[in-house]
Design a protein around this motif. Structure first.
Motif, PDB file in Angstrom:
ATOM      1  N   PRO A  98       0.788  -1.234   0.000  1.00  0.00           N
ATOM      2  CA  PRO A  98       0.000   0.000   0.000  1.00  0.00           C
ATOM      3  C   PRO A  98       0.821   1.287   0.000  1.00  0.00           C
ATOM      4  O   PRO A  98       0.283   2.356  -0.258  1.00  0.00           O
ATOM      5  CB  PRO A  98      -0.837  -0.111   1.278  1.00  0.00           C
ATOM      6  CG  PRO A  98      -0.040  -0.995   2.171  1.00  0.00           C
ATOM      7  CD  PRO A  98       0.656  -1.977   1.254  1.00  0.00           C
ATOM      8  N   HIS A  99       2.111   1.181   0.266  1.00  0.00           N
ATOM      9  CA  HIS A  99       2.942   2.389   0.311  1.00  0.00           C
ATOM     10  C   HIS A  99       3.888   2.494  -0.884  1.00  0.00           C
ATOM     11  O   HIS A  99       4.810   3.300  -0.876  1.00  0.00           O
ATOM     12  CB  HIS A  99       3.741   2.421   1.611  1.00  0.00           C
ATOM     13  CG  HIS A  99       2.875   2.421   2.816  1.00  0.00           C
ATOM     14  ND1 HIS A  99       2.133   3.516   3.189  1.00  0.00           N
ATOM     15  CD2 HIS A  99       2.592   1.439   3.709  1.00  0.00           C
ATOM     16  CE1 HIS A  99       1.439   3.213   4.274  1.00  0.00           C
ATOM     17  NE2 HIS A  99       1.692   1.968   4.596  1.00  0.00           N
ATOM     18  N   ALA A 100       3.639   1.694  -1.905  1.00  0.00           N
ATOM     19  CA  ALA A 100       4.553   1.620  -3.043  1.00  0.00           C
ATOM     20  C   ALA A 100       4.600   2.899  -3.865  1.00  0.00           C
ATOM     21  O   ALA A 100       5.538   3.115  -4.611  1.00  0.00           O
ATOM     22  CB  ALA A 100       4.178   0.449  -3.946  1.00  0.00           C
TER      23      ALA A 100
ATOM     24  N   THR B 278       2.546   3.602 -12.101  1.00  0.00           N
ATOM     25  CA  THR B 278       3.908   3.828 -12.613  1.00  0.00           C
ATOM     26  C   THR B 278       4.896   3.944 -11.464  1.00  0.00           C
ATOM     27  O   THR B 278       5.957   3.306 -11.465  1.00  0.00           O
ATOM     28  CB  THR B 278       3.953   5.093 -13.488  1.00  0.00           C
ATOM     29  OG1 THR B 278       3.094   4.904 -14.611  1.00  0.00           O
ATOM     30  CG2 THR B 278       5.362   5.405 -13.962  1.00  0.00           C
ATOM     31  N   CYS B 279       4.553   4.739 -10.457  1.00  0.00           N
ATOM     32  CA  CYS B 279       5.441   4.932  -9.308  1.00  0.00           C
ATOM     33  C   CYS B 279       5.655   3.638  -8.543  1.00  0.00           C
ATOM     34  O   CYS B 279       6.773   3.329  -8.128  1.00  0.00           O
ATOM     35  CB  CYS B 279       4.877   6.016  -8.389  1.00  0.00           C
ATOM     36  SG  CYS B 279       5.944   6.398  -6.980  1.00  0.00           S
TER      37      CYS B 279
ATOM     38  N   CYS C 262      12.336   9.916 -13.362  1.00  0.00           N
ATOM     39  CA  CYS C 262      10.947   9.667 -12.965  1.00  0.00           C
ATOM     40  C   CYS C 262      10.077   9.274 -14.160  1.00  0.00           C
ATOM     41  O   CYS C 262       9.985  10.006 -15.145  1.00  0.00           O
ATOM     42  CB  CYS C 262      10.365  10.906 -12.285  1.00  0.00           C
ATOM     43  SG  CYS C 262       8.666  10.689 -11.708  1.00  0.00           S
ATOM     44  N   GLY C 263       9.421   8.133 -14.037  1.00  0.00           N
ATOM     45  CA  GLY C 263       8.508   7.675 -15.080  1.00  0.00           C
ATOM     46  C   GLY C 263       7.276   8.552 -15.217  1.00  0.00           C
ATOM     47  O   GLY C 263       6.562   8.460 -16.217  1.00  0.00           O
ATOM     48  N   ASN C 264       7.022   9.388 -14.223  1.00  0.00           N
ATOM     49  CA  ASN C 264       5.885  10.308 -14.255  1.00  0.00           C
ATOM     50  C   ASN C 264       6.293  11.746 -14.588  1.00  0.00           C
ATOM     51  O   ASN C 264       5.474  12.653 -14.460  1.00  0.00           O
ATOM     52  CB  ASN C 264       5.164  10.297 -12.896  1.00  0.00           C
ATOM     53  CG  ASN C 264       4.337   9.057 -12.693  1.00  0.00           C
ATOM     54  OD1 ASN C 264       3.664   8.592 -13.604  1.00  0.00           O
ATOM     55  ND2 ASN C 264       4.389   8.505 -11.492  1.00  0.00           N
ATOM     56  N   ALA C 265       7.514  11.956 -15.019  1.00  0.00           N
ATOM     57  CA  ALA C 265       8.021  13.318 -15.233  1.00  0.00           C
ATOM     58  C   ALA C 265       7.141  14.129 -16.186  1.00  0.00           C
ATOM     59  O   ALA C 265       6.821  15.295 -15.908  1.00  0.00           O
ATOM     60  CB  ALA C 265       9.459  13.273 -15.750  1.00  0.00           C
TER      61      ALA C 265
END
Length: 142
Positions: free
Chosen positions: A63-65, A97-98, A124-127
């Motif tokens: 849950p904290h990934a 993604t994160c 970062c994959g979310n950049a």
């Protein structure tokens, strides 16, 4: 000198205890999902807007990934609550993604030293999403 050793021992112990607790929590989540029948897993996944395989994978990472994503948003002056409310699907996709990111160590280091805003674009994959979000004044922290 003995106090410094005791403090170091306590610090290492607390970090290990935290790691074990997190691992156990992730394992418990994955076990709970695995105990459900296929129909229930499909229904839960559908309600979340993800595939059953994604649901199982997310349960495995825990849950904290995606906690780093929230911290990164704050470091970039983006309000995570506003993003989640206004762009629920994008927020969910960014969490996925994160949660699977291989650059968490680098991300955590940059967040801890206040250098995330300068460096996240390199790993970062979310950049791309994050840059688009911070260009929207309605999504920034007031």
């Amino acid at each position: 000198m003995e106090t410094a050793v005791n403090d170091a021992t306590r610090t290492v112990f607390s970090r290990l205890a935290g790691w074990f607790a997190k691992s156990w929590e992730s394992s418990a989540e994955a076990d709970m999902i695995a105990s459900l029948d296929d129909s229930t897993i499909r229904n839960i996944a559908n309600d979340c807007g993800i595939t059953p395989d994604q649901l199982i994978e997310l349960a495995k990472v825990g849950p904290h990934a995606a906690d780093e994503m929230l911290a990164m948003m704050r470091a970039l002056n983006i309000d995570p609550t506003e993003v989640e409310l206004r762009l629920r699907n994008e927020f969910r996709d960014m969490q996925i993604t994160c949660s699977h990111c291989a650059s968490k160590g680098e991300c955590r280091k940059d967040l801890a030293r206040g250098a995330a805003a300068e460096n996240f674009g390199h790993y970062c994959g979310n950049a791309e999403h994050l840059n688009a979000l911070r260009a929207n004044p309605d999504l920034l922290i007031a």
